[in-house]
Scaffold this motif. Structure first.
Motif, PDB file in Angstrom:
ATOM      1  N   UNK A  93       0.825  -1.207   0.000  1.00  0.00           N
ATOM      2  CA  UNK A  93       0.000   0.000   0.000  1.00  0.00           C
ATOM      3  C   UNK A  93       0.865   1.264   0.000  1.00  0.00           C
ATOM      4  N   UNK A  94       1.900   1.258   0.824  1.00  0.00           N
ATOM      5  CA  UNK A  94       2.800   2.400   0.899  1.00  0.00           C
ATOM      6  C   UNK A  94       3.466   2.648  -0.449  1.00  0.00           C
TER       7      UNK A  94
ATOM      8  N   UNK B 286      -4.208  12.421  -5.761  1.00  0.00           N
ATOM      9  CA  UNK B 286      -4.032  12.668  -4.333  1.00  0.00           C
ATOM     10  C   UNK B 286      -5.110  12.018  -3.493  1.00  0.00           C
ATOM     11  N   UNK B 287      -6.329  12.040  -3.972  1.00  0.00           N
ATOM     12  CA  UNK B 287      -7.430  11.424  -3.231  1.00  0.00           C
ATOM     13  C   UNK B 287      -7.287   9.895  -3.200  1.00  0.00           C
ATOM     14  N   UNK B 288      -6.818   9.321  -4.307  1.00  0.00           N
ATOM     15  CA  UNK B 288      -6.597   7.867  -4.344  1.00  0.00           C
ATOM     16  C   UNK B 288      -5.482   7.470  -3.372  1.00  0.00           C
ATOM     17  N   UNK B 289      -4.395   8.251  -3.354  1.00  0.00           N
ATOM     18  CA  UNK B 289      -3.284   7.940  -2.455  1.00  0.00           C
ATOM     19  C   UNK B 289      -3.707   8.007  -0.995  1.00  0.00           C
ATOM     20  N   UNK B 290      -4.548   8.972  -0.668  1.00  0.00           N
ATOM     21  CA  UNK B 290      -5.035   9.079   0.712  1.00  0.00           C
ATOM     22  C   UNK B 290      -5.789   7.812   1.106  1.00  0.00           C
ATOM     23  N   UNK B 291      -6.615   7.319   0.201  1.00  0.00           N
ATOM     24  CA  UNK B 291      -7.389   6.111   0.483  1.00  0.00           C
ATOM     25  C   UNK B 291      -6.487   4.891   0.669  1.00  0.00           C
ATOM     26  N   UNK B 292      -5.312   4.881   0.032  1.00  0.00           N
ATOM     27  CA  UNK B 292      -4.380   3.765   0.186  1.00  0.00           C
ATOM     28  C   UNK B 292      -3.619   3.823   1.508  1.00  0.00           C
TER      29      UNK B 292
ATOM     30  N   UNK C 165      -1.163   7.853   9.017  1.00  0.00           N
ATOM     31  CA  UNK C 165      -2.281   8.793   9.084  1.00  0.00           C
ATOM     32  C   UNK C 165      -1.855  10.193   8.625  1.00  0.00           C
ATOM     33  N   UNK C 166      -0.658  10.605   9.019  1.00  0.00           N
ATOM     34  CA  UNK C 166      -0.144  11.893   8.554  1.00  0.00           C
ATOM     35  C   UNK C 166      -0.008  11.884   7.032  1.00  0.00           C
ATOM     36  N   UNK C 167       0.486  10.778   6.481  1.00  0.00           N
ATOM     37  CA  UNK C 167       0.604  10.663   5.027  1.00  0.00           C
ATOM     38  C   UNK C 167      -0.753  10.738   4.341  1.00  0.00           C
ATOM     39  N   UNK C 168      -1.751  10.049   4.902  1.00  0.00           N
ATOM     40  CA  UNK C 168      -3.082  10.076   4.308  1.00  0.00           C
ATOM     41  C   UNK C 168      -3.645  11.485   4.217  1.00  0.00           C
TER      42      UNK C 168
ATOM     43  N   UNK D 266      -4.508   5.391   4.600  1.00  0.00           N
ATOM     44  CA  UNK D 266      -5.219   5.301   5.869  1.00  0.00           C
ATOM     45  C   UNK D 266      -5.325   3.864   6.407  1.00  0.00           C
ATOM     46  N   UNK D 267      -5.456   2.816   5.550  1.00  0.00           N
ATOM     47  CA  UNK D 267      -5.564   1.450   6.100  1.00  0.00           C
ATOM     48  C   UNK D 267      -4.233   0.802   6.479  1.00  0.00           C
ATOM     49  N   UNK D 268      -3.097   1.468   6.291  1.00  0.00           N
ATOM     50  CA  UNK D 268      -1.794   0.835   6.550  1.00  0.00           C
ATOM     51  C   UNK D 268      -1.648   0.487   8.031  1.00  0.00           C
ATOM     52  N   UNK D 269      -1.194  -0.737   8.288  1.00  0.00           N
ATOM     53  CA  UNK D 269      -0.892  -1.203   9.640  1.00  0.00           C
ATOM     54  C   UNK D 269       0.598  -0.979   9.881  1.00  0.00           C
TER      55      UNK D 269
END
Length: 407
Positions: free
Chosen positions: A218-219, A380-386, A280-283, A388-391
């Protein structure tokens, strides 16, 4: 950390800032040469954009190897070789008007040089010599150094170009790169304690571990957007502003403002990454970027609007890099950080290739940058969606003692 270690870490941070300042400052000036190379050397806009895009691609493919070399040999020889290659590439473009010189110089040699003198080598080196709890902040400071270079070198490149021509301007940048060659010595080598607590796995095992890790995938996918956005804006903003009827120096001014504000933005992102979940900061960063880009495209083009756009983008410009590299270190440790960040950064550079080339290609086909501006905002909106779910929990094969405390 004892006094000697603190002094070594401080020297490494200062050296990292200086190397990043020169390497990234020179690179961020490339968009200023589109018209000069087209008019003075007879190259088409599409060809120049392709050469700039090609250096992003060469940078991306060379980055894992440059990072692995720095992991194994230390940063000093890697930075030295990269600075020389970078300078040779710029000199080749300055002294020859052939298509081959443009593609080999600006494309291949510059790309290989940048891979050895920027994020993948500098960030990974800092990640090993500073304490884990200071890692995000140190990387943010080095990223801010790249922004300082943008603020300094863009006006320098523009001034020499206007006064003496594109050849003199490119040779000036090449000379500055040679001055950066010995600075890698100050980045130091990783202390044994930095990797002693981590498993002694091979690079092949480290790559396999990363490739099957959902958060790393995801990252890596999200990092494509960062490259696309920055390369398109950095390469094509000056020409776009000219089309909008703004004064000829507007592009250089905007890129310099981006660099100035990114000094604060990179530091702030590094600081936030040490206190909040980095994913979260990245999102939020990608979400805000997409909104700012869309608003700028829709807004009337004038001085205040351009300044506000450049300042807002500057606050978010390179802030993704310390956050992403620190997150890779958190997930997998620092033993193979240069190589693993390099693999992630390859996605960034594929995005940079697409951003640089698509701008010139779409303009040649349609006479407008409009479609690419919209795509840049939506990405940018697509990247944000990727993101936020990162563990962000460390991989099970990485010792907890090697990772920063959980935010």
């Amino acid at each position: 950390m004892n006094t000697t270690a603190r002094m070594g870490a401080t020297s490494a941070i200062l050296a990292g800032c200086a190397i990043m300042s020169i390497a990234m400052g020179a690179r961020q000036s490339f968009g200023l040469y589109l018209e000069s190379l087209a008019q003075g050397f007879g190259h088409s806009l599409g060809l120049i954009a392709f050469a700039i895009a090609l250096h992003n691609l060469a940078w991306g493919f060379a980055q894992p190897f440059a990072g692995a070399a720095a992991d194994r040999l230390g940063p000093a020889p890697v930075v030295a070789v990269g600075a020389v290659l970078y300078a040779l590439g710029l000199a080749l473009v300055a002294l020859s008007d052939t298509t081959t010189a443009l593609l080999v110089g600006m494309g291949v040699l510059v790309g290989m040089g940048v891979s050895c003198t920027t994020f993948g080598v500098v960030m990974a080196s800092l990640g090993r010599v500073v304490a884990p709890e200071q890692r995000s902040m140190a990387m943010g400071l080095a990223s801010a150094g790249g922004s300082l270079g943008q603020a300094l070198f863009v006006p320098l490149a523009q001034g020499v170009n206007n006064h003496s021509g594109v050849t003199a301007s490119l040779l000036t940048l090449a000379t500055c790169l040679l001055l950066a060659a010995p600075l890698g010595i100050l980045l130091g080598r990783a202390p044994a304690a930095a990797v002693a607590a981590e498993p002694d796995m091979t690079w092949r095992s480290a790559v396999r571990q990363a490739m099957v890790h959902r958060s790393f995938r995801l990252l890596t996918l999200g990092f494509f957007t960062c490259g696309f956005q920055l390369a398109f804006i950095g390469t094509h903003l000056p020409a776009y502003l000219t089309l909008c009827g703004m004064p000829s120096g507007s592009g250089a001014m905007a890129l310099a403002v981006i660099g100035l504000f990114n000094m604060l933005g990179s530091w702030a992102c590094g600081w936030l990454g040490g206190r909040l979940p980095q994913q979260q900061v990245l999102g939020w960063l990608y979400l805000l970027r997409g909104g700012v880009i869309l608003l700028f495209f829709l807004a009337p083009k004038n001085g205040p609007v351009l300044f506000a756009f450049a300042a807002a983008m500057g606050l978010m410009w390179l802030g993704t890099v310390p956050l992403t590299s620190a997150l890779v270190a958190r997930l997998f440790g620092v033993r193979h950080l240069g190589m693993l960040f390099g693999l992630c950064f390859l996605s960034h550079q594929l995005g940079s290739f697409a951003g640089s080339w698509s701008g010139g290609l779409v303009f040649d086909l349609t006479g407008s940058y409009g479609l690419v501006w919209i795509a840049t905002a939506l990405a940018g909106f697509v990247a944000a969606a990727l993101h936020f779910p990162i563990d962000a929990r460390p991989s099970q094969t990485v010792s907890v003692t090697a990772a920063a405390p959980a935010p």
